[in-house]
Design a protein around this motif. Structure first.
Motif, PDB file in Angstrom:
ATOM      1  N   LEU A  34      14.508  30.559 -44.368  1.00 38.71           N
ATOM      2  CA  LEU A  34      14.661  29.099 -44.357  1.00 38.71           C
ATOM      3  C   LEU A  34      14.558  28.198 -43.314  1.00 38.71           C
ATOM      4  N   LEU A  35      14.175  26.848 -43.580  1.00 40.13           N
ATOM      5  CA  LEU A  35      14.217  25.922 -42.744  1.00 40.13           C
ATOM      6  C   LEU A  35      14.318  24.605 -42.538  1.00 40.13           C
ATOM      7  N   ALA A  36      15.155  24.482 -41.083  1.00 40.89           N
ATOM      8  CA  ALA A  36      16.352  23.798 -41.284  1.00 40.89           C
ATOM      9  C   ALA A  36      15.633  22.264 -39.816  1.00 40.89           C
ATOM     10  N   ALA A  37      15.720  21.424 -40.428  1.00 36.67           N
ATOM     11  CA  ALA A  37      15.978  19.763 -39.827  1.00 36.67           C
ATOM     12  C   ALA A  37      17.236  19.346 -39.544  1.00 36.67           C
ATOM     13  N   ASN A  38      17.129  18.753 -37.700  1.00 37.11           N
ATOM     14  CA  ASN A  38      17.794  18.249 -37.892  1.00 37.11           C
ATOM     15  C   ASN A  38      18.727  17.396 -36.528  1.00 37.11           C
ATOM     16  N   THR A  39      18.945  16.103 -37.143  1.00 39.22           N
ATOM     17  CA  THR A  39      18.650  15.003 -36.028  1.00 39.22           C
ATOM     18  C   THR A  39      19.237  15.064 -34.869  1.00 39.22           C
ATOM     19  N   GLY A  40      18.281  15.091 -33.627  1.00 47.06           N
ATOM     20  CA  GLY A  40      19.562  14.610 -32.671  1.00 47.06           C
ATOM     21  C   GLY A  40      19.503  16.254 -31.518  1.00 47.06           C
ATOM     22  N   TYR A  41      19.923  16.962 -32.823  1.00 48.82           N
ATOM     23  CA  TYR A  41      21.073  18.334 -32.034  1.00 48.82           C
ATOM     24  C   TYR A  41      19.869  19.384 -31.905  1.00 48.82           C
ATOM     25  N   GLY A  42      20.431  20.489 -30.652  1.00 48.81           N
ATOM     26  CA  GLY A  42      19.582  21.751 -30.396  1.00 48.81           C
ATOM     27  C   GLY A  42      20.889  22.313 -30.808  1.00 48.81           C
ATOM     28  N   ILE A  43      21.172  23.429 -30.779  1.00 49.56           N
ATOM     29  CA  ILE A  43      21.939  24.776 -30.756  1.00 49.56           C
ATOM     30  C   ILE A  43      22.580  24.701 -30.001  1.00 49.56           C
ATOM     31  N   ASP A  44      22.231  24.519 -28.378  1.00 51.47           N
ATOM     32  CA  ASP A  44      23.212  24.399 -27.195  1.00 51.47           C
ATOM     33  C   ASP A  44      23.854  23.097 -26.725  1.00 51.47           C
ATOM     34  N   HIS A  45      23.608  22.073 -27.757  1.00 52.53           N
ATOM     35  CA  HIS A  45      24.339  21.329 -27.125  1.00 52.53           C
ATOM     36  C   HIS A  45      25.658  20.805 -28.532  1.00 52.53           C
ATOM     37  N   GLU A  46      27.087  20.648 -27.891  1.00 52.34           N
ATOM     38  CA  GLU A  46      28.540  20.592 -27.905  1.00 52.34           C
ATOM     39  C   GLU A  46      28.836  20.240 -29.503  1.00 52.34           C
ATOM     40  N   ASP A  47      27.977  19.406 -29.686  1.00 53.78           N
ATOM     41  CA  ASP A  47      28.015  18.914 -31.619  1.00 53.78           C
ATOM     42  C   ASP A  47      27.547  19.469 -32.454  1.00 53.78           C
ATOM     43  N   TYR A  48      26.328  20.416 -32.101  1.00 53.51           N
ATOM     44  CA  TYR A  48      25.357  20.830 -32.831  1.00 53.51           C
ATOM     45  C   TYR A  48      26.368  21.572 -34.495  1.00 53.51           C
ATOM     46  N   ALA A  49      27.174  22.527 -33.597  1.00 57.36           N
ATOM     47  CA  ALA A  49      27.748  23.158 -34.915  1.00 57.36           C
ATOM     48  C   ALA A  49      29.319  23.381 -34.735  1.00 57.36           C
ATOM     49  N   ILE A  50      30.365  22.430 -34.879  1.00 54.71           N
ATOM     50  CA  ILE A  50      31.651  22.587 -34.409  1.00 54.71           C
ATOM     51  C   ILE A  50      32.637  23.262 -35.611  1.00 54.71           C
ATOM     52  N   THR A  51      33.300  23.895 -35.423  1.00 54.11           N
ATOM     53  CA  THR A  51      34.135  24.988 -36.239  1.00 54.11           C
ATOM     54  C   THR A  51      35.276  24.395 -36.566  1.00 54.11           C
ATOM     55  N   ALA A  52      35.759  25.474 -36.881  1.00 54.35           N
ATOM     56  CA  ALA A  52      36.957  24.855 -37.038  1.00 54.35           C
ATOM     57  C   ALA A  52      37.813  25.010 -35.772  1.00 54.35           C
ATOM     58  N   GLY A  53      37.443  26.150 -35.013  1.00 53.21           N
ATOM     59  CA  GLY A  53      38.653  26.748 -33.969  1.00 53.21           C
ATOM     60  C   GLY A  53      38.364  25.300 -32.780  1.00 53.21           C
ATOM     61  N   GLU A  54      36.941  24.778 -33.245  1.00 54.98           N
ATOM     62  CA  GLU A  54      36.237  23.417 -31.988  1.00 54.98           C
ATOM     63  C   GLU A  54      37.154  22.535 -32.582  1.00 54.98           C
ATOM     64  N   ALA A  55      37.172  22.032 -33.566  1.00 52.12           N
ATOM     65  CA  ALA A  55      37.798  20.877 -34.146  1.00 52.12           C
ATOM     66  C   ALA A  55      39.033  20.848 -34.016  1.00 52.12           C
ATOM     67  N   GLU A  56      40.435  22.188 -33.953  1.00 53.11           N
ATOM     68  CA  GLU A  56      41.105  22.172 -33.505  1.00 53.11           C
ATOM     69  C   GLU A  56      41.975  22.129 -31.883  1.00 53.11           C
ATOM     70  N   ARG A  57      40.609  22.840 -31.361  1.00 52.35           N
ATOM     71  CA  ARG A  57      40.733  22.230 -29.962  1.00 52.35           C
ATOM     72  C   ARG A  57      40.514  20.685 -29.732  1.00 52.35           C
ATOM     73  N   ARG A  58      39.444  20.552 -30.103  1.00 50.89           N
ATOM     74  CA  ARG A  58      39.323  18.833 -29.683  1.00 50.89           C
ATOM     75  C   ARG A  58      40.522  18.078 -30.237  1.00 50.89           C
ATOM     76  N   ALA A  59      40.728  18.181 -31.485  1.00 48.19           N
ATOM     77  CA  ALA A  59      42.241  17.464 -31.313  1.00 48.19           C
ATOM     78  C   ALA A  59      43.212  17.987 -31.016  1.00 48.19           C
ATOM     79  N   ALA A  60      44.153  18.765 -29.926  1.00 51.30           N
ATOM     80  CA  ALA A  60      44.791  18.749 -29.713  1.00 51.30           C
ATOM     81  C   ALA A  60      44.469  18.668 -28.109  1.00 51.30           C
ATOM     82  N   GLY A  61      42.904  18.216 -27.723  1.00 51.62           N
ATOM     83  CA  GLY A  61      43.538  17.294 -26.409  1.00 51.62           C
ATOM     84  C   GLY A  61      43.902  15.805 -26.035  1.00 51.62           C
TER      85      GLY A  61
END
Length: 245
Positions: free
Chosen positions: A155-182
């Motif tokens: 597949l060909l994927a285009a994202n505005t602004g973010y590469g894979i290493d950035h913390e906001d590239y792919a926010i999973t459920a676990g990461e969202a829960e971590r942020r909500a608890a902080g």
């Protein structure tokens, strides 16, 4: 791994083999086969794209990406306007559900699917994708791509602004829960993120992503229909004939 085996079986077409010596310096030619194989050719020669040399881990183990524009370190602080990459999704598999800090465009080159959380209706929507269909996903919309077929899915994927290493590239459920608890996410740190990120309710995001996970566990990545499997065989036949020009 099956994905790696398929990547290693790529073959050049006669037409591609003939044009490679004529390529100007810096020009690259990619051949994407219906079996998930990818060949890269330039003035210096040709090679299969392989995980150990040309491909990065793409969110999950067994999924791969090859950058065409930008790189894994792209971010609002290190912008390249967008990233464009070639992704390869393993057979009969799906990404961990996630949301991106930027909008997302994906062109499916095989039989895929996209599970999306519809906040307005409060439910998960499955969108089957066939070769040549492109889907646009706004920033922070929970989703997951799946490969319904038994071959690797390019597949060909285009994202505005973010590469894979950035913390906001792919926010999973676990990461969202971590942020909500902080600390409260009333505002994004200086130089990071977008207005949408600053306004995100991470508990609600985590719940939506968990809903997609539950649907994935029940339904799996989905299956191809008899018509789609027939079309895939015909596509391979056409690919083989074109490769013998």
């Amino acid at each position: 791994m099956r994905t790696e085996r398929h990547l290693g079986e790529a073959r050049l077409s006669r037409s591609m083999r003939g044009v490679v010596p004529e390529l100007p310096r810096g020009v690259r030619l990619y051949r994407l086969g219906p079996d998930g194989s990818v060949v890269l050719a330039d003035r210096d020669g040709t090679r299969d794209l392989r995980p150990e040399h040309d491909l990065l881990r793409f969110i999950d183990d067994g999924q791969f990406a090859h950058y065409l524009v930008g790189d894994a370190a792209t971010s609002p602080d290190r912008p390249s306007n967008a990233t464009v990459k070639l992704g390869i999704v393993g057979p009969r598999s799906a990404f961990t559900p996630h949301a991106h800090g930027g909008e997302h465009f994906v062109l499916s080159l095989g039989h895929g699917a996209c599970g999306l959380y519809d906040a307005e209706r409060g439910r998960v929507t499955d969108v089957p994708l066939v070769p040549g269909e492109l889907i646009r996903i706004p920033e922070m919309v929970p989703h997951s791509f799946a490969n319904r077929g038994t071959d690797p899915l390019p597949l060909l994927a285009a994202n505005t602004g973010y590469g894979i290493d950035h913390e906001d590239y792919a926010i999973t459920a676990g990461e969202a829960e971590r942020r909500a608890a902080g600390a409260p996410q009333a505002a994004a740190p200086p130089g990071r993120g977008t207005d949408t990120l600053a306004r995100t309710d991470y508990l609600a995001l985590a719940a939506a992503l968990r809903d997609i996970e539950r649907v994935q566990r029940v339904r799996g990545p989905g299956v191809t229909t008899v018509r789609e499997r027939l079309a895939a065989r015909l596509r391979r036949l056409a690919w083989g004939l074109e490769g013998r020009r």
